[in-house]
Design a protein around this motif. Structure first.
Motif, PDB file in Angstrom:
ATOM      1  N   ARG A  90       0.843  -1.211   0.000  1.00  0.00           N
ATOM      2  CA  ARG A  90       0.000   0.000   0.000  1.00  0.00           C
ATOM      3  C   ARG A  90       0.871   1.251   0.000  1.00  0.00           C
ATOM      4  NH1 ARG A  90      -1.812   3.379   3.794  1.00  0.00           N
ATOM      5  NH2 ARG A  90      -1.395   2.019   5.570  1.00  0.00           N
ATOM      6  N   PHE A  91       1.900   1.252   0.828  1.00  0.00           N
ATOM      7  CA  PHE A  91       2.818   2.395   0.847  1.00  0.00           C
ATOM      8  C   PHE A  91       3.460   2.587  -0.514  1.00  0.00           C
ATOM      9  CE2 PHE A  91       2.190   3.002   5.190  1.00  0.00           C
ATOM     10  CZ  PHE A  91       3.006   4.013   5.692  1.00  0.00           C
ATOM     11  N   ALA A  92       3.881   1.497  -1.135  1.00  0.00           N
ATOM     12  CA  ALA A  92       4.508   1.588  -2.457  1.00  0.00           C
ATOM     13  C   ALA A  92       3.526   2.130  -3.482  1.00  0.00           C
ATOM     14  CB  ALA A  92       5.034   0.223  -2.891  1.00  0.00           C
ATOM     15  N   ALA A  93       2.299   1.623  -3.478  1.00  0.00           N
ATOM     16  CA  ALA A  93       1.293   2.077  -4.445  1.00  0.00           C
ATOM     17  C   ALA A  93       0.978   3.553  -4.245  1.00  0.00           C
ATOM     18  CB  ALA A  93       0.025   1.234  -4.325  1.00  0.00           C
ATOM     19  N   GLU A  94       0.806   3.976  -2.986  1.00  0.00           N
ATOM     20  CA  GLU A  94       0.517   5.385  -2.713  1.00  0.00           C
ATOM     21  C   GLU A  94       1.699   6.273  -3.106  1.00  0.00           C
ATOM     22  OE1 GLU A  94      -2.429   4.608   1.114  1.00  0.00           O
ATOM     23  OE2 GLU A  94      -0.457   5.519   1.442  1.00  0.00           O
ATOM     24  N   SER A  95       2.907   5.799  -2.845  1.00  0.00           N
ATOM     25  CA  SER A  95       4.103   6.587  -3.151  1.00  0.00           C
ATOM     26  C   SER A  95       4.321   6.739  -4.647  1.00  0.00           C
ATOM     27  CB  SER A  95       5.339   5.950  -2.511  1.00  0.00           C
ATOM     28  OG  SER A  95       5.207   5.929  -1.108  1.00  0.00           O
ATOM     29  N   ALA A  96       3.882   5.758  -5.414  1.00  0.00           N
ATOM     30  CA  ALA A  96       4.083   5.781  -6.867  1.00  0.00           C
ATOM     31  C   ALA A  96       2.895   6.357  -7.625  1.00  0.00           C
ATOM     32  CB  ALA A  96       4.373   4.364  -7.364  1.00  0.00           C
ATOM     33  N   ASP A  97       1.770   6.543  -6.941  1.00  0.00           N
ATOM     34  CA  ASP A  97       0.560   7.037  -7.595  1.00  0.00           C
ATOM     35  C   ASP A  97       0.730   8.497  -8.016  1.00  0.00           C
ATOM     36  OD1 ASP A  97      -2.235   8.570  -7.066  1.00  0.00           O
ATOM     37  OD2 ASP A  97      -2.601   6.575  -7.885  1.00  0.00           O
ATOM     38  N   ALA A  98       0.580   8.776  -9.287  1.00  0.00           N
ATOM     39  CA  ALA A  98       0.800  10.127  -9.821  1.00  0.00           C
ATOM     40  C   ALA A  98      -0.104  11.161  -9.160  1.00  0.00           C
ATOM     41  CB  ALA A  98       0.593  10.130 -11.334  1.00  0.00           C
ATOM     42  N   GLY A  99      -1.305  10.782  -8.803  1.00  0.00           N
ATOM     43  CA  GLY A  99      -2.240  11.726  -8.202  1.00  0.00           C
ATOM     44  C   GLY A  99      -1.938  12.059  -6.757  1.00  0.00           C
ATOM     45  N   ARG A 100      -1.214  11.174  -6.069  1.00  0.00           N
ATOM     46  CA  ARG A 100      -0.963  11.371  -4.645  1.00  0.00           C
ATOM     47  C   ARG A 100       0.489  11.708  -4.332  1.00  0.00           C
ATOM     48  NH1 ARG A 100      -3.925   6.863  -1.147  1.00  0.00           N
ATOM     49  NH2 ARG A 100      -3.288   8.342   0.414  1.00  0.00           N
ATOM     50  N   ARG A 101       1.390  11.319  -5.211  1.00  0.00           N
ATOM     51  CA  ARG A 101       2.809  11.349  -4.875  1.00  0.00           C
ATOM     52  C   ARG A 101       3.373  12.743  -4.647  1.00  0.00           C
ATOM     53  NH1 ARG A 101       6.631  12.470  -8.579  1.00  0.00           N
ATOM     54  NH2 ARG A 101       5.970  12.808 -10.701  1.00  0.00           N
ATOM     55  N   LEU A 102       2.814  13.763  -5.313  1.00  0.00           N
ATOM     56  CA  LEU A 102       3.415  15.093  -5.197  1.00  0.00           C
ATOM     57  C   LEU A 102       3.291  15.684  -3.799  1.00  0.00           C
ATOM     58  CD1 LEU A 102       2.546  16.617  -8.681  1.00  0.00           C
ATOM     59  CD2 LEU A 102       4.688  15.598  -7.905  1.00  0.00           C
ATOM     60  N   ASN A 103       2.256  15.318  -3.061  1.00  0.00           N
ATOM     61  CA  ASN A 103       2.151  15.772  -1.672  1.00  0.00           C
ATOM     62  C   ASN A 103       3.088  15.008  -0.760  1.00  0.00           C
ATOM     63  OD1 ASN A 103       0.260  17.703  -2.240  1.00  0.00           O
ATOM     64  ND2 ASN A 103      -1.466  16.571  -1.412  1.00  0.00           N
ATOM     65  N   GLY A 104       3.359  13.752  -1.095  1.00  0.00           N
ATOM     66  CA  GLY A 104       4.185  12.929  -0.221  1.00  0.00           C
ATOM     67  C   GLY A 104       3.463  12.624   1.075  1.00  0.00           C
ATOM     68  N   CYS A 105       4.229  12.363   2.091  1.00  0.00           N
ATOM     69  CA  CYS A 105       3.708  12.092   3.438  1.00  0.00           C
ATOM     70  C   CYS A 105       3.974  13.329   4.281  1.00  0.00           C
ATOM     71  CB  CYS A 105       4.420  10.872   4.010  1.00  0.00           C
ATOM     72  SG  CYS A 105       4.162  10.607   5.775  1.00  0.00           S
ATOM     73  N   PHE A 106       2.984  13.814   4.987  1.00  0.00           N
ATOM     74  CA  PHE A 106       3.135  15.033   5.779  1.00  0.00           C
ATOM     75  C   PHE A 106       4.214  14.876   6.855  1.00  0.00           C
ATOM     76  CE2 PHE A 106       0.613  18.403   8.379  1.00  0.00           C
ATOM     77  CZ  PHE A 106       1.423  19.415   7.903  1.00  0.00           C
ATOM     78  N   VAL A 107       4.313  13.689   7.465  1.00  0.00           N
ATOM     79  CA  VAL A 107       5.339  13.446   8.478  1.00  0.00           C
ATOM     80  C   VAL A 107       6.725  13.483   7.841  1.00  0.00           C
ATOM     81  CG1 VAL A 107       6.270  11.766  10.138  1.00  0.00           C
ATOM     82  CG2 VAL A 107       3.797  12.144   9.998  1.00  0.00           C
ATOM     83  N   VAL A 108       6.879  12.814   6.703  1.00  0.00           N
ATOM     84  CA  VAL A 108       8.172  12.812   6.011  1.00  0.00           C
ATOM     85  C   VAL A 108       8.527  14.223   5.546  1.00  0.00           C
ATOM     86  CG1 VAL A 108       9.420  11.947   3.983  1.00  0.00           C
ATOM     87  CG2 VAL A 108       8.039  10.391   5.354  1.00  0.00           C
ATOM     88  N   ASN A 109       7.549  14.951   5.032  1.00  0.00           N
ATOM     89  CA  ASN A 109       7.796  16.330   4.623  1.00  0.00           C
ATOM     90  C   ASN A 109       8.289  17.168   5.803  1.00  0.00           C
ATOM     91  OD1 ASN A 109       6.739  15.474   2.183  1.00  0.00           O
ATOM     92  ND2 ASN A 109       4.849  16.636   2.363  1.00  0.00           N
ATOM     93  N   THR A 110       7.657  16.969   6.959  1.00  0.00           N
ATOM     94  CA  THR A 110       8.065  17.691   8.166  1.00  0.00           C
ATOM     95  C   THR A 110       9.463  17.283   8.594  1.00  0.00           C
ATOM     96  OG1 THR A 110       5.757  17.868   8.877  1.00  0.00           O
ATOM     97  CG2 THR A 110       7.439  18.179  10.570  1.00  0.00           C
TER      98      THR A 110
END
Length: 194
Positions: A90-110
């Motif tokens: 699931r993490f891999a699919a979300e991370s590779a999904d073009a529609g979701r990937r540009l935001n990334g993970c808010f925790v990782v971004n922080t």
């Protein structure tokens, strides 16, 4: 007589979360927040404090929404390894999904933007990762007790490796247009669970 709030603080916090998640802390000004939330600067300060306090509350909200899903996935009764594999995929699919990937993970971004110089943000990132690692460790320990994972495996070390891998997938997924990088890394990590 105190005035009643003319806005929904919960909806405003959610809107702030979405803006900070999309743009980051530094790139989001108070003027941006006023415009995006549709409420006055004084109301933002009175309800949430300054921009930094609002950001931390948005980060807390994000974690509160993510943690129950991970807990449900990783603590299901029965075999534990299928749940761990499912979370990794699931993490891999979300991370590779073009529609979701540009935001990334808010925790990782922080972690990347604020944690190196902001102790309050760093504590929240560390807390999130400790919690995630604990959930993975618990699931892997259960898998080992049920005979799904070899006795020669170290559940704590595997949990840490998976945590780092999955957070890394969020970073690579956000920055790379090649989804195979993330998918291949996830599938290779799954081999370590066999």
């Amino acid at each position: 007589m105190a005035r009643t709030k003319e806005f929904d603080p919960d909806a405003a916090l959610q809107a702030a979360l979405e803006l900070f998640w999309r743009r980051g802390y530094e790139a989001t000004s108070m003027a941006d927040l006023v415009e995006h939330l549709g409420i006055g600067r004084a109301s933002i300060y009175a309800t949430f404090g300054n921009k930094h306090e609002l950001y931390l509350r948005a980060l807390d909200r994000y974690q509160e929404s993510c943690d129950p899903q991970l807990l449900r996935e990783l603590s299901q009764p029965g075999p534990a390894l299928p749940s761990v594999r499912s979370v990794i995929r699931r993490f891999a699919a979300e991370s590779a999904d073009a529609g979701r990937r540009l935001n990334g993970c808010f925790v990782v971004n922080t972690a990347a933007e604020l944690a190196p110089h902001d102790p309050a943000a760093a504590r929240r990132v560390e807390h999130s990762w400790d919690h995630f690692e604990t959930l993975l460790h618990s699931a892997l320990t259960r898998a080992q007790a049920q005979g799904e994972l070899g006795e020669d495996r170290d559940p704590r070390a595997l949990a840490r490796m998976l945590l780092v891998l999955m957070q890394g997938m969020r970073v690579v997924g956000k920055a790379s247009a090649d989804p195979a990088r993330v998918r291949d890394a996830a599938e290779h990590a799954l081999i370590l669970l066999d």
